[in-house]
Enzyme design. Sequence first.
Site, PDB file in Angstrom:
ATOM      1  N   GLU A 299     -10.278  24.282   4.695  1.00 28.84           N
ATOM      2  CA  GLU A 299      -9.246  23.463   4.041  1.00 28.84           C
ATOM      3  C   GLU A 299      -9.831  22.437   3.064  1.00 28.84           C
ATOM      4  O   GLU A 299      -9.167  22.060   2.101  1.00 28.84           O
ATOM      5  CB  GLU A 299      -8.368  22.754   5.086  1.00 28.84           C
ATOM      6  CG  GLU A 299      -9.015  21.606   5.875  1.00 28.84           C
ATOM      7  CD  GLU A 299      -9.793  22.050   7.113  1.00 28.84           C
ATOM      8  OE1 GLU A 299     -10.221  23.219   7.168  1.00 28.84           O
ATOM      9  OE2 GLU A 299     -10.005  21.218   8.011  1.00 28.84           O
TER      10      GLU A 299
ATOM     11  N   CYS B 121     -12.426  25.210  13.384  1.00 26.14           N
ATOM     12  CA  CYS B 121     -13.401  24.373  14.091  1.00 26.14           C
ATOM     13  C   CYS B 121     -13.062  24.303  15.580  1.00 26.14           C
ATOM     14  O   CYS B 121     -13.233  25.302  16.280  1.00 26.14           O
ATOM     15  CB  CYS B 121     -13.503  23.004  13.428  1.00 26.14           C
ATOM     16  SG  CYS B 121     -15.111  22.241  13.731  1.00 26.14           S
ATOM     17  N   LEU B 122     -12.535  23.176  16.070  1.00 28.99           N
ATOM     18  CA  LEU B 122     -12.148  23.129  17.475  1.00 28.99           C
ATOM     19  C   LEU B 122     -11.158  24.248  17.795  1.00 28.99           C
ATOM     20  O   LEU B 122     -11.164  24.793  18.898  1.00 28.99           O
ATOM     21  CB  LEU B 122     -11.534  21.756  17.801  1.00 28.99           C
ATOM     22  CG  LEU B 122     -11.045  21.567  19.232  1.00 28.99           C
ATOM     23  CD1 LEU B 122     -12.184  21.645  20.226  1.00 28.99           C
ATOM     24  CD2 LEU B 122     -10.327  20.229  19.381  1.00 28.99           C
TER      25      LEU B 122
ATOM     26  N   GLU C 222     -18.858  20.171  25.506  1.00 28.27           N
ATOM     27  CA  GLU C 222     -18.309  18.888  25.049  1.00 28.27           C
ATOM     28  C   GLU C 222     -17.186  18.440  26.008  1.00 28.27           C
ATOM     29  O   GLU C 222     -17.094  17.278  26.368  1.00 28.27           O
ATOM     30  CB  GLU C 222     -17.729  19.029  23.636  1.00 28.27           C
ATOM     31  CG  GLU C 222     -17.145  17.720  23.123  1.00 28.27           C
ATOM     32  CD  GLU C 222     -16.364  17.841  21.822  1.00 28.27           C
ATOM     33  OE1 GLU C 222     -15.972  18.966  21.458  1.00 28.27           O
ATOM     34  OE2 GLU C 222     -16.139  16.809  21.184  1.00 28.27           O
TER      35      GLU C 222
ATOM     36  N   GLU D  16     -10.267  -8.723   1.750  1.00 26.57           N
ATOM     37  CA  GLU D  16     -11.316  -7.695   1.744  1.00 26.57           C
ATOM     38  C   GLU D  16     -11.609  -7.137   0.358  1.00 26.57           C
ATOM     39  O   GLU D  16     -12.734  -6.760   0.065  1.00 26.57           O
ATOM     40  CB  GLU D  16     -10.922  -6.512   2.652  1.00 26.57           C
ATOM     41  CG  GLU D  16     -10.969  -6.790   4.126  1.00 26.57           C
ATOM     42  CD  GLU D  16      -9.658  -7.346   4.665  1.00 26.57           C
ATOM     43  OE1 GLU D  16      -8.789  -7.731   3.847  1.00 26.57           O
ATOM     44  OE2 GLU D  16      -9.514  -7.399   5.898  1.00 26.57           O
TER      45      GLU D  16
ATOM     46  N   SER E 143       0.858  -1.187   0.000  1.00 22.01           N
ATOM     47  CA  SER E 143       0.000   0.000   0.000  1.00 22.01           C
ATOM     48  C   SER E 143       0.900   1.245   0.000  1.00 22.01           C
ATOM     49  O   SER E 143       2.132   1.129   0.016  1.00 22.01           O
ATOM     50  CB  SER E 143      -0.912  -0.013   1.223  1.00 22.01           C
ATOM     51  OG  SER E 143      -0.141  -0.073   2.389  1.00 22.01           O
TER      52      SER E 143
ATOM     53  N   LYS F 250      10.202  -8.779 -10.253  1.00 21.08           N
ATOM     54  CA  LYS F 250       9.461  -9.947  -9.762  1.00 21.08           C
ATOM     55  C   LYS F 250       8.208  -9.574  -8.947  1.00 21.08           C
ATOM     56  O   LYS F 250       7.140 -10.167  -9.158  1.00 21.08           O
ATOM     57  CB  LYS F 250      10.403 -10.866  -8.950  1.00 21.08           C
ATOM     58  CG  LYS F 250       9.823 -12.250  -8.659  1.00 21.08           C
ATOM     59  CD  LYS F 250       9.519 -13.069  -9.902  1.00 21.08           C
ATOM     60  CE  LYS F 250      10.772 -13.681 -10.498  1.00 21.08           C
ATOM     61  NZ  LYS F 250      10.490 -14.391 -11.782  1.00 21.08           N
ATOM     62  N   PRO F 251       8.319  -8.586  -8.026  1.00 20.29           N
ATOM     63  CA  PRO F 251       7.098  -8.250  -7.283  1.00 20.29           C
ATOM     64  C   PRO F 251       5.970  -7.827  -8.231  1.00 20.29           C
ATOM     65  O   PRO F 251       4.795  -8.168  -7.998  1.00 20.29           O
ATOM     66  CB  PRO F 251       7.524  -7.078  -6.388  1.00 20.29           C
ATOM     67  CG  PRO F 251       9.008  -7.235  -6.233  1.00 20.29           C
ATOM     68  CD  PRO F 251       9.488  -7.816  -7.542  1.00 20.29           C
TER      69      PRO F 251
ATOM     70  N   HIS G 105     -14.615  24.313   8.002  1.00 24.97           N
ATOM     71  CA  HIS G 105     -13.310  23.785   7.583  1.00 24.97           C
ATOM     72  C   HIS G 105     -12.979  24.305   6.190  1.00 24.97           C
ATOM     73  O   HIS G 105     -13.294  23.654   5.199  1.00 24.97           O
ATOM     74  CB  HIS G 105     -13.373  22.251   7.513  1.00 24.97           C
ATOM     75  CG  HIS G 105     -13.449  21.573   8.840  1.00 24.97           C
ATOM     76  ND1 HIS G 105     -12.349  21.067   9.478  1.00 24.97           N
ATOM     77  CD2 HIS G 105     -14.491  21.321   9.646  1.00 24.97           C
ATOM     78  CE1 HIS G 105     -12.711  20.518  10.622  1.00 24.97           C
ATOM     79  NE2 HIS G 105     -14.012  20.658  10.757  1.00 24.97           N
TER      80      HIS G 105
ATOM     81  N   GLY H 157     -10.357  19.004  15.791  1.00 24.48           N
ATOM     82  CA  GLY H 157     -10.161  17.769  16.547  1.00 24.48           C
ATOM     83  C   GLY H 157     -11.378  17.475  17.394  1.00 24.48           C
ATOM     84  O   GLY H 157     -12.290  18.300  17.492  1.00 24.48           O
TER      85      GLY H 157
END
Length: 535
Positions: free
Chosen positions: A513, A385-386, A409, A152, A15, A191-192, A511, A358
């Site tokens: 971003e 945000c936070l 919160e 999966e 990955s 090979k991989p 947000h 967060g």
Amino acid sequence: MVNAKYIFVTGGVTSSLGKGIISSSLALLLKSRGFRVTNQKLDPYINVDPGTLNPYEHGECFVTEDGAETDLDLGHYERFTNVRTSQANNVTTGKIYSSVIEKERKGEYLGSTVQVIPHITDEIKNRIKILGNTGNYDFVITEIGGVVGDIESLPFVEAVRQLKREFGKNAIVIHLTFVPYLAAAGELKTKPTQNSVKSMLSIGVQPDIIVCRCEKPLTQSVKDKISLFCNVDKASVIESIDAATIYQVPLNMQNEGLDTQVLKLMEVTSAPTPDLTSWKKFLYQHNNPQNEITIGLVGKYVELHDAYKSITESFIHAGAATQTKVNVKWIHSEDLEQGETQVKSLLEGLDGILVAPGFGSRGIAGKLVACQYARENKIPFLGICLGMQCAVIEFARNVLGLKGANSVEMQPSTPYPVISMMEEQKKISNMGHTMRLGNYPCHLLEGTKIYAAYGKSDIAERHRHRYEFNNEYKQQFEKAGMKATGTNIQSNLVEVVEIENHPFFVGVQFHPEYASTVESPSPIFVAFVKASAHL
Ligand code: GLN
């Protein structure tokens, strides 16, 4: 073009080879030829969406305009193509199974045994075709998460096999593999790649194009070998060498002929030549900065930079737009809880401070310290945000003198709930969930920093939060110099706060971003970078 064409991107060997970047790059190359393109991600995990995942697991959760909590690859797709994604662009095993089980419970399978093939694979195929059937796209590029051979991802690859049969030339598979360089042998090893193509073949899928991620350039003989052993045209072996920036990859793919080979295999003969002028201009500005600044990014997941992917990419976009090199200094909010000397050594000399989004109470104390430091030392500040909520709490405690002020919160029994959830706010949350997700309108006051950044009074930005500024305290804040400069008028929610008599102190409940792209950098990030660089 009448029917949409489908391009599948699978990964082999390992990955993290950059399937998302290859998919985004191809989308950009096709878009730059005038085609209508969309990118989709299929994730083999069983979570219905990544909204419940800890950022340490899969990095940032990206939010679409229509309020879907999605894989961070959708962020790459939007940033490269400037094409907005939606709920339909991210499908997980969890989503597939839950809709199949729901149909089974409703009796929609008319008594038949519900199985992986055909019921799960049919559901996967439907989710892929939904985008093509809108008529809005010439190409649907679907990336399959994970590595071929994983248990999966099997049903997804099986669905691809079936679609290849169904669509013929209108469906191709691009397989991304790794070609390591063994220093001891002084050789690139194929090979991989051969083994990974073999495992594709064992489930009936012959890749049409093989993109080889490598640290050293592929020699012609290595390319020829891959072509021979993996049963693809020579022009279908594409080198993807490590690049200095992900934004260089589309140009590398163009040089390697990825888009021309795709068009050839799909028998598209009338393709305009690509126009990448604005992309090249962005890269030039990115590579030739005139200014340099360091922004402290205060968060609690800083060990994993992917947790703040959209934020760091927004700095790249805003940096290129202003020809400024933005260095990010990663600051763990908990390290700001270790006393004054530590705070000084971490924050002194920064050109700007960003307090990150967060959830939960860990690291809040340190974020409050960062807000106070930026406020008192007049360092340009952006709270997201936070981060905005922390700026509000800090102001309440240290300027308004409301000592126990907090967010409900963090502390449900706070004597001064400056961040809370009111009945009005609960009503507007999406689909019965308590979270405010996706785009909401925001009205900006003229003569403010936020208005100057966007250059207009009505904007829409994406949200992902439960709690809000408590309007009962609004007057008190405004009198003391923290102004609500952006509001959701319809629901009377404070979306932006700013401190007067400060060079740049802006907190946004949304947000920004998520919406930043190469073509259209986030206005508030551009303004923040400019303020930090004194431009
Ligand atoms: N935890 C805060 C809320 O739910 C902020 C969330 C965030 O920063 N995304 O309101």
